[in-house]
Design a protein around this motif. Structure first.
Motif, PDB file in Angstrom:
ATOM      1  N   ARG A 284      39.918  26.845 -25.832  1.00  0.00           N
ATOM      2  CA  ARG A 284      39.803  26.717 -24.601  1.00  0.00           C
ATOM      3  C   ARG A 284      38.479  26.802 -24.540  1.00  0.00           C
ATOM      4  NH1 ARG A 284      39.094  33.728 -24.029  1.00  0.00           N
ATOM      5  NH2 ARG A 284      38.518  33.791 -22.240  1.00  0.00           N
ATOM      6  N   ILE A 288      38.250  25.016 -20.899  1.00  0.00           N
ATOM      7  CA  ILE A 288      37.903  25.214 -19.662  1.00  0.00           C
ATOM      8  C   ILE A 288      35.810  24.637 -19.218  1.00  0.00           C
ATOM      9  CG2 ILE A 288      35.440  27.161 -18.940  1.00  0.00           C
ATOM     10  CD1 ILE A 288      37.002  28.661 -20.653  1.00  0.00           C
ATOM     11  N   LYS A 291      37.241  21.558 -16.987  1.00  0.00           N
ATOM     12  CA  LYS A 291      37.549  22.380 -15.330  1.00  0.00           C
ATOM     13  C   LYS A 291      35.987  22.262 -14.842  1.00  0.00           C
ATOM     14  CE  LYS A 291      41.228  25.091 -16.650  1.00  0.00           C
ATOM     15  NZ  LYS A 291      41.848  26.671 -16.846  1.00  0.00           N
ATOM     16  N   ASP A 590      35.582  34.975 -21.825  1.00  0.00           N
ATOM     17  CA  ASP A 590      35.876  35.432 -20.330  1.00  0.00           C
ATOM     18  C   ASP A 590      34.431  35.577 -18.992  1.00  0.00           C
ATOM     19  OD1 ASP A 590      37.850  35.909 -21.691  1.00  0.00           O
ATOM     20  OD2 ASP A 590      36.864  37.758 -22.640  1.00  0.00           O
ATOM     21  N   GLU A 593      35.426  32.088 -17.579  1.00  0.00           N
ATOM     22  CA  GLU A 593      35.983  32.300 -16.803  1.00  0.00           C
ATOM     23  C   GLU A 593      36.223  33.154 -15.778  1.00  0.00           C
ATOM     24  OE1 GLU A 593      40.015  32.743 -19.542  1.00  0.00           O
ATOM     25  OE2 GLU A 593      40.511  30.506 -19.139  1.00  0.00           O
ATOM     26  N   GLU A 594      35.410  34.251 -15.419  1.00  0.00           N
ATOM     27  CA  GLU A 594      35.327  34.399 -14.445  1.00  0.00           C
ATOM     28  C   GLU A 594      35.175  33.981 -13.244  1.00  0.00           C
ATOM     29  OE1 GLU A 594      32.862  38.391 -15.459  1.00  0.00           O
ATOM     30  OE2 GLU A 594      34.856  38.719 -17.017  1.00  0.00           O
TER      31      GLU A 594
END
Length: 597
Positions: A284, A288, A291, A590, A593-594
């Motif tokens: 994961r 991320i 991206k 998390d 990703e926020e």
């Protein structure tokens, strides 16, 4: 002229460690060294007398007296030599005490073999004797290895062969450091840059993708040319370790490495099992990162590039101390008072000066302050280094205050726990307190990279060691091609299908010097996991967790490391500590990703 490195004489005394508290002068040092040389040979008079309790007690008491004196001499000489490595007077003084330390070691080398040669009935009597209660654990920790100690003649033979048996490590070191050379690498502007092992670590973090790709291809392409030689060298090292484990009657190589500190093999196996269950979190992270870096495809040479840049702000030392105290506030007033006393009482040599040893460390002995060498450059990472080294020093402070000399130190297995717990508390505070979303993201990524490189990466190394050693133990030889194939499989497992697995990475195993210190790397991950568990408990539970943690710091070497941690609430034979690290990793993902939205 702000950046000019000062001479030591130009630095104010208040920024230097108070080494004069150990010896006021070199003359006082020389006088004490001469006295010790004259008096310490009394230790030889105890030979062949420890089968009587009085003889054993007399030796242990004398051994403590003279060893403590030698340690003070060594620490003074070492610290003085590091103040200015170009100061030949101090280098000569260090070499004098180093030479004597070798003589001293030879002078007391008879003790362990003689203790192990005693009848079991005598040893059992000593372990039950109240007059020897202080030394009970010390004696037990030596004699528990008796089944793995050979006859005097065989031990002497092994010692004689040690140079030859260490040859693979020596060959690897000379070959990779002295003989292996690299071509220059070009950046996106076509400019050439000199390529070394040291510069590679800079290039692989560069925003210039052409430079980092070319550095990656040059480094691993060069190693790849010597795949067969480096494969034979590593294989020979593993065969030697397996042979020594077999000669010493261990069930296998991992047990041979872990047994002296009474660490169950389950600690190693649990770590690998738990990280295998958690690799999807690393997959994961790779997705991320791809991206955030706005890449069509992410390659192995993209893993180290920072996802965000923030302007470096300069933090004066006094401000760094304030930030450290805020970060460590959950540890309570007593801890913070010791921290401040260390700053005030001359524990730390703070700033760089011409000729000073680079890096940072915590030092000292049972009879001195737990000194710290820093090279503080006012960067944020220097504050992290300060709390890290203070973690070591306050661990030493508590151990020496609450334990007798014989248990005043702690093992390598727990050595990084206190320092890393401090780092975890500091970065947690920084992330929670930071209001600027860009700076917050920078800090989040810093901690993610810590976990990726210290936990996931080191346990991938540990899995490689387990598989290769067990293959060799089973009698199946391994070549450079075999190591390559396994390394590619492990990279695929740990990093997932979302990354382009550049085939050059297959040779990466060949540049890892830790593989010549068998089964060492897993301790980076277990130390980090224990620190994660402590930090999580301290932040969630407050005083009750802090009390347990301080109990751990105070216990020194009075018990085996796994037991010490278990009493403090961290069970390294279970999966819980590493699971705490993985939970933290997921929480940080998390937050990333926020940010992406």
């Amino acid at each position: 002229m702000e950046n000019k490195v000062k001479l030591r004489s130009e630095i104010e005394d208040r920024f230097k460690w108070r080494v004069e508290d150990i010896f006021p002068s070199n003359e006082a040092f020389e006088e004490e060294l001469a006295k010790l040389k004259e008096e310490a040979p009394v230790l030889l008079t105890h030979k062949n007398k420890i089968q009587e309790k009085a003889g054993l007690l007399a030796y242990l008491k004398d051994f403590e007296v003279y060893t403590r004196r030698l340690e003070k001499l060594y620490v003074y000489a070492s610290m003085k030599s590091h103040e200015d490595t170009a100061n030949n007077v101090q280098q000569v003084i260090l070499s004098k005490v180093a030479q004597y330390a070798a003589e001293y070691s030879a002078m007391v080398s008879w003790f362990v073999p003689e203790l192990l040669s005693l009848d079991d009935a005598i040893i059992e009597g000593y372990l039950a004797d109240e007059e020897l209660a202080l030394y009970r654990f010390y004696i037990a920790s030596i004699v528990k290895e008796k089944p793995h100690v050979l006859s005097k003649e065989k031990e002497e033979l092994l010692a004689t062969l040690s140079d030859s048996l260490n040859a693979p490590d020596d060959i690897f070191s000379i070959f990779t450091n002295a003989d292996m050379t690299f071509q220059d690498v070009v950046d996106e502007a076509g400019e050439a840059h000199p390529m070394t092992e040291g510069s590679y670590s800079m290039y692989i973090q560069s925003k210039d993708r052409v430079l980092r790709k070319n550095a990656f291809l040059e480094l691993f392409g060069t190693y790849g040319k010597f795949k067969n030689t480096l494969g034979q060298t590593l294989s020979s090292n593993m065969k030697t370790f397996n042979l020594k484990a077999k000669i010493r009657n261990y069930a296998g190589p991992i047990e041979a490495s872990l047994s002296p500190n009474n660490i169950p093999v389950a600690v190693y196996d649990n770590s690998l099992e738990t990280i295998s269950e958690g690799v999807k979190s690393l997959h994961r992270y790779v997705d991320i990162k791809k991206k955030l870096l706005k890449l069509d495809e992410i390659h192995m040479y993209d893993l180290y590039v920072p996802i965000i840049d923030v302007p470096e702000e300069k933090i004066e030392f006094e401000d760094g101390v304030e930030l450290a105290l805020k970060g460590l506030a959950p540890l309570g007033e007593e801890y913070l008072e010791i921290f401040q006393a260390g700053i005030r009482d001359g524990w730390i040599d703070i700033y760089e000066n011409k000729g000073k040893r680079s890096g940072a460390y915590s030092s000292g002995t049972y009879d001195t302050a737990p000194y710290i060498l820093l090279n503080y450059h006012k960067d944020l990472r220097d504050v992290s280094t300060l709390v890290h080294e203070m973690g070591h020093s306050i661990h030493s402070y508590y151990s020496r205050k609450y334990q007798p000399y014989v248990y005043g130190d702690y093992t390598l297995f727990v050595a990084e726990v206190a320092s890393t717990t401090n780092e975890k508390l500091l970065i947690n505070y920084q992330i929670e307190a930071e209001k600027d979303p860009v700076k917050k993201l920078y800090l989040v990524n810093q901690e993610l990279e810590q976990i990726r490189t210290t936990v996931f990466r080191q346990l991938m190394f540990a899995e490689f060691e387990k598989i290769t050693h067990e293959t060799i133990q089973a009698g199946t030889p391994m070549t450079g091609d075999d190591f390559n194939a396994l390394w590619l499989d492990l990279n695929r497992k740990y990093f997932g299908e979302g990354i382009v697995l550049d085939e050059e990475i297959a040779i990466e195993w060949a540049r890892i010097p830790h593989f010549y210190s068998d089964f060492y790397v897993y301790q980076y991950a277990t130390g980090y996991a224990a620190a994660s568990a402590f930090a999580e408990a301290i932040l969630a539970e407050g005083k009750s967790a802090v009390d347990k943690y301080l109990g751990f710091l105070k216990s020194g070497g009075s018990n085996y490391p796994v037991e010490t941690l278990k009493i403090a609430g961290v069970d390294m034979t279970s999966k819980a500590p590493l699971e705490a690290t993985l939970r933290r990793f997921d929480h940080l993902l998390d937050l990333l990703e926020e940010y992406i939205g």
